[in-house]
Write a protein that holds these residues in place. Sequence first.
Motif, PDB file in Angstrom:
ATOM      1  N   TRP A   1       0.786  -1.203   0.089  1.00  0.00           N
ATOM      2  CA  TRP A   1      -0.083   0.127   0.036  1.00  0.00           C
ATOM      3  C   TRP A   1       0.818   1.404  -0.056  1.00  0.00           C
ATOM      4  O   TRP A   1       2.183   1.131   0.282  1.00  0.00           O
ATOM      5  CB  TRP A   1      -1.037   0.012   1.236  1.00  0.00           C
ATOM      6  N   VAL A   2       0.344   2.422  -0.368  1.00  0.00           N
ATOM      7  CA  VAL A   2       0.938   3.508  -0.518  1.00  0.00           C
ATOM      8  C   VAL A   2       0.256   4.556   0.249  1.00  0.00           C
ATOM      9  O   VAL A   2      -0.985   4.632   0.237  1.00  0.00           O
ATOM     10  CB  VAL A   2       1.017   4.250  -1.929  1.00  0.00           C
TER      11      VAL A   2
ATOM     12  N   ALA B   1      -7.026   5.116  -5.160  1.00  0.00           N
ATOM     13  CA  ALA B   1      -6.165   5.159  -6.207  1.00  0.00           C
ATOM     14  C   ALA B   1      -5.278   4.121  -6.378  1.00  0.00           C
ATOM     15  O   ALA B   1      -4.989   3.254  -5.244  1.00  0.00           O
ATOM     16  CB  ALA B   1      -5.537   6.484  -6.360  1.00  0.00           C
ATOM     17  N   THR B   2      -4.979   3.987  -7.343  1.00  0.00           N
ATOM     18  CA  THR B   2      -3.507   2.597  -7.597  1.00  0.00           C
ATOM     19  C   THR B   2      -2.442   3.359  -8.121  1.00  0.00           C
ATOM     20  O   THR B   2      -2.384   4.416  -9.067  1.00  0.00           O
ATOM     21  CB  THR B   2      -4.150   1.666  -8.625  1.00  0.00           C
ATOM     22  N   VAL B   3      -1.296   2.935  -7.646  1.00  0.00           N
ATOM     23  CA  VAL B   3       0.102   3.789  -8.165  1.00  0.00           C
ATOM     24  C   VAL B   3       0.793   2.584  -8.619  1.00  0.00           C
ATOM     25  O   VAL B   3       1.205   1.549  -8.045  1.00  0.00           O
ATOM     26  CB  VAL B   3       0.868   4.341  -6.848  1.00  0.00           C
ATOM     27  N   PRO B   4       1.424   2.701  -9.912  1.00  0.00           N
ATOM     28  CA  PRO B   4       2.467   1.812 -10.573  1.00  0.00           C
ATOM     29  C   PRO B   4       3.888   1.846  -9.683  1.00  0.00           C
ATOM     30  O   PRO B   4       4.354   3.107  -9.701  1.00  0.00           O
ATOM     31  CB  PRO B   4       2.454   2.213 -11.994  1.00  0.00           C
ATOM     32  N   ILE B   5       4.539   0.842  -9.461  1.00  0.00           N
ATOM     33  CA  ILE B   5       5.559   0.992  -8.474  1.00  0.00           C
ATOM     34  C   ILE B   5       6.754  -0.023  -9.342  1.00  0.00           C
ATOM     35  O   ILE B   5       6.028  -0.951  -9.505  1.00  0.00           O
ATOM     36  CB  ILE B   5       5.635   0.941  -7.082  1.00  0.00           C
ATOM     37  N   THR B   6       7.962   0.264  -9.608  1.00  0.00           N
ATOM     38  CA  THR B   6       8.561  -0.644 -10.166  1.00  0.00           C
ATOM     39  C   THR B   6       9.773  -0.786  -9.163  1.00  0.00           C
ATOM     40  O   THR B   6      10.504   0.058  -8.781  1.00  0.00           O
ATOM     41  CB  THR B   6       9.405  -0.229 -11.329  1.00  0.00           C
ATOM     42  N   LEU B   7      10.071  -2.084  -8.812  1.00  0.00           N
ATOM     43  CA  LEU B   7      11.224  -2.603  -7.695  1.00  0.00           C
ATOM     44  C   LEU B   7      12.494  -2.971  -8.654  1.00  0.00           C
ATOM     45  O   LEU B   7      12.193  -3.753  -9.672  1.00  0.00           O
ATOM     46  CB  LEU B   7      10.703  -3.506  -6.882  1.00  0.00           C
ATOM     47  N   LEU B   8      13.493  -2.698  -8.509  1.00  0.00           N
ATOM     48  CA  LEU B   8      14.724  -2.712  -8.966  1.00  0.00           C
ATOM     49  C   LEU B   8      15.318  -3.854  -8.334  1.00  0.00           C
ATOM     50  O   LEU B   8      15.917  -3.295  -7.095  1.00  0.00           O
ATOM     51  CB  LEU B   8      15.860  -1.690  -9.592  1.00  0.00           C
ATOM     52  N   LEU B   9      15.926  -5.206  -8.721  1.00  0.00           N
ATOM     53  CA  LEU B   9      16.311  -6.223  -7.767  1.00  0.00           C
ATOM     54  C   LEU B   9      17.736  -6.734  -8.377  1.00  0.00           C
ATOM     55  O   LEU B   9      17.739  -6.511  -9.742  1.00  0.00           O
ATOM     56  CB  LEU B   9      15.351  -7.327  -7.826  1.00  0.00           C
TER      57      LEU B   9
END
Length: 172
Positions: free
Chosen positions: A45-46, A131-139
Amino acid sequence: MPSRVFLPALCLAAASAVGAIAPAQAQPATPAGQSQHLPRVEGAWVRSAVPGQHGTGAFMKITAPRPMQLVGVSTPIAGVAEVHEMKMEGDVMKMRALPALDLPAGRTVELKPGGYHLMLMELKQSLKAGATVPITLLLRDGAGAESRLELKVPVAAKAPGGGHGHMDSHKH
């Protein structure tokens, strides 16, 4: 009669594929094209943000199938997104950006208010609950190979399920 052998195998493969997709769809943060080599994300969640608010946090539980590190984060809704840690040093609560967060194999690492979290700064818009938020995790894995995990994370005023961390009211 190869078609008899092929058809059950095809049905089994289809059933396996459906089973692999269903859990990802049930998660609040839905990874696009989730792979068995990428971590499982749950309870994401944000925190909502009002107009004029410059920063907020994102929280989740991450379980990696093999040792890896969370080395970065990005989202189009923030000018700056970082992996952060909050911890007590003596009598002072300190927050700092981390270059990497270890994700041990099979152990859940919780990003939560008052601990490890994703810091979203220089917000480009308000974030309303629902609302919905796009988040990209870099691994990065142990061999140095990088991968990305794309999430769609819901915005909420507080943790889903009404949970409150002792720092839940903390504002960045």
